[in-house]
Design an enzyme around this catalytic site. Structure first.
Site, mmCIF file in Angstrom:
data_model
loop_
_atom_site.group_PDB
_atom_site.id
_atom_site.type_symbol
_atom_site.label_atom_id
_atom_site.label_comp_id
_atom_site.label_asym_id
_atom_site.label_seq_id
_atom_site.Cartn_x
_atom_site.Cartn_y
_atom_site.Cartn_z
ATOM 1 C CE LYS A 61 2.134 5.356 0.070
ATOM 2 N NZ LYS A 61 0.133 5.997 -0.229
ATOM 3 C CB SER A 62 4.304 2.872 7.030
ATOM 4 O OG SER A 62 5.688 3.866 7.555
ATOM 5 C CB THR A 64 -1.045 6.060 7.138
ATOM 6 O OG1 THR A 64 -0.020 5.920 6.815
ATOM 7 C CG2 THR A 64 -1.547 6.144 8.527
ATOM 8 C CG HIS A 111 2.105 10.968 6.900
ATOM 9 N ND1 HIS A 111 1.987 9.774 7.447
ATOM 10 C CD2 HIS A 111 1.242 11.282 5.649
ATOM 11 C CE1 HIS A 111 1.290 9.066 6.663
ATOM 12 N NE2 HIS A 111 1.243 9.498 5.564
ATOM 13 C CG MET A 238 -8.707 -2.545 3.390
ATOM 14 S SD MET A 238 -7.017 -1.967 4.954
ATOM 15 C CE MET A 238 -7.372 -0.180 5.167
ATOM 16 C CE LYS A 253 4.281 -5.232 -7.247
ATOM 17 N NZ LYS A 253 5.350 -6.369 -7.369
HETATM 18 P P1 A3P Z 1 2.469 -0.923 -1.238
HETATM 19 O O1 A3P Z 1 3.330 0.355 -1.918
HETATM 20 O O2 A3P Z 1 4.075 -1.443 -0.908
HETATM 21 O O3 A3P Z 1 1.876 -2.241 -1.585
HETATM 22 P P2 A3P Z 1 0.407 4.089 3.396
HETATM 23 O O4 A3P Z 1 -0.618 3.682 4.101
HETATM 24 O O5 A3P Z 1 0.936 4.256 5.041
HETATM 25 O O6 A3P Z 1 -0.121 5.221 2.771
HETATM 26 O O7 A3P Z 1 0.926 3.104 3.203
HETATM 27 C C1 A3P Z 1 0.550 2.503 2.236
HETATM 28 C C2 A3P Z 1 0.932 1.043 1.956
HETATM 29 O O8 A3P Z 1 0.705 0.146 2.469
HETATM 30 C C3 A3P Z 1 0.956 0.896 0.667
HETATM 31 O O9 A3P Z 1 1.724 -0.160 0.137
HETATM 32 C C4 A3P Z 1 -0.153 -0.412 0.177
HETATM 33 O O10 A3P Z 1 -0.269 -1.118 -0.360
HETATM 34 C C5 A3P Z 1 -0.069 -0.471 2.205
HETATM 35 N N1 A3P Z 1 -1.024 -1.300 2.919
HETATM 36 C C6 A3P Z 1 -2.901 -0.757 2.650
HETATM 37 N N2 A3P Z 1 -3.499 -1.698 2.643
HETATM 38 C C7 A3P Z 1 -2.999 -3.002 3.003
HETATM 39 C C8 A3P Z 1 -3.519 -3.793 3.752
HETATM 40 N N3 A3P Z 1 -5.409 -3.406 4.382
HETATM 41 N N4 A3P Z 1 -2.920 -5.048 3.901
HETATM 42 C C9 A3P Z 1 -1.626 -5.048 3.895
HETATM 43 N N5 A3P Z 1 -0.991 -3.882 2.838
HETATM 44 C C10 A3P Z 1 -1.934 -2.682 3.088
#
Ligand code: A3P
Length: 290
Positions: A61-62, A64, A111, A238, A253
């Protein structure tokens, strides 16, 4: 299942503070999502690494998915619909055959902690992109993901989630352990090329951070191309392209500071105290708002 050490792999249902359980797999002491059908933690160690592979390493959730897509477009110099999904290159998600035939340079994701990554990552000193995000937004994102992803079978409440999350009881363990472990890796391996990016910095100035990525990868891209990558990697773009995964809350979000809508004052004080205790030696500065 392809796990080599089946006896060491078992499903675990970890209770939160309210007794609701979150399901994951315990693979030799490492908690990973139950959908994973990969080579197992021990199998990942022997994955064959090419000299020009690039590792994208993150705590869940960073950002990726976002950074994978940005990096893929910068690397190939093409804005295309993504033919290679990020999940396909996740080391622990599936058998090596999934990414074995991909054209070089590959972007491989994980991860896992360095000690669980392929031995050749360190031996060959391949390029590593490390993406970090402030832990409060990570927690909120992980909670929403965990209540949405079917294999976690989690129906718990936010108020009961935060404490076990930061105790490292759920999949992939604690954010603090992950971040401090990687900081130690960077310190003890100064010749390992690591580019550290922050989710918040990319939100703040994506052009600047993409120039850093280009320099790290050794590619030259025009400003016009970079701005087209920006347009193609907004969360809206995306989400539209990767519509099949939206149900798992991957493109939720996509902002900075949503934690303020979730953390109570008491939770915030508790967390700040915990952070001070666990991250006292950590020099990283996280942004919690923009
Ligand atoms: P939130 O749940 O705070 O919205 P990961 O890809 O590591 O699983 O991380 C998911 C997080 O990145 C989610 O955060 C997601 O919404 C956000 N995310 C995914 N695509 C993104 C993008 N194009 N721009 C900004 N944030 C994005």
């Amino acid at each position: 299942m392809l796990f080599s050490t089946m006896s060491q792999v078992h499903v675990v249902n970890v209770p939160d503070d309210g007794g609701d359980t979150l399901t994951s797999l315990n693979d030799n002491g490492v908690l990973i999502p139950e959908f994973i059908n990969g080579p197992g933690i021990q199998g990942v160690r022997s994955v064959k690494i090419r000299d020009d592979d690039i590792m994208l390493c993150t705590y869940p959730k960073s950002g990726t998915n976002w950074v994978f897509e940005i990096t893929r477009e910068l690397l190939t110099g093409e804005i295309t619909q993504d033919d290679i999904g990020m999940d396909q290159t996740f080391l622990e998600y599936g058998p090596e055959e999934r990414y074995a035939d991909l054209q070089s340079p590959r972007i491989l994701c994980s991860h896992l902690l360095m000690k669980h990554l392929p031995e050749d990552v360190l031996n060959k000193k391949i390029k590593v992109i490390s993406v970090l995000r402030n832990p409060k937004d990570v927690a909120v994102s992980f909670y929403n993901f965990s209540t949405t992803i079917p294999c976690a079978k989690y129906k718990g409440q936010w108020k009961n989630y935060l404490n076990p999350l930061f105790q490292g009881k759920f999949m992939y363990g604690s954010w603090m352990d992950y971040v401090t472990d990687w900081e130690q890796v960077k310190k003890t391996n100064p010749d390992l090329p690591v580019l550290t990016l922050f989710y918040e910095d990319i939100k703040q100035d994506q052009m600047r951070e993409m120039r850093r990525i280009c320099e790290f990868l050794g590619v030259e891209r025009t400003d016009d191309f970079l701005s087209r990558v920006c347009d193609n990697t907004t969360i809206t773009s995306m989400r539209a392209i990767k519509v099949t995964t939206t149900e798992y809350g991957v493109f939720r979000k996509g902002g900075v500071g949503d934690w303020k809508n979730w953390f109570t004052v008491a939770q915030n004080e508790w967390f700040d105290q915990l952070y001070q205790e666990k991250m006292a030696d950590c020099h990283l500065q996280f942004k919690y708002t923009l």
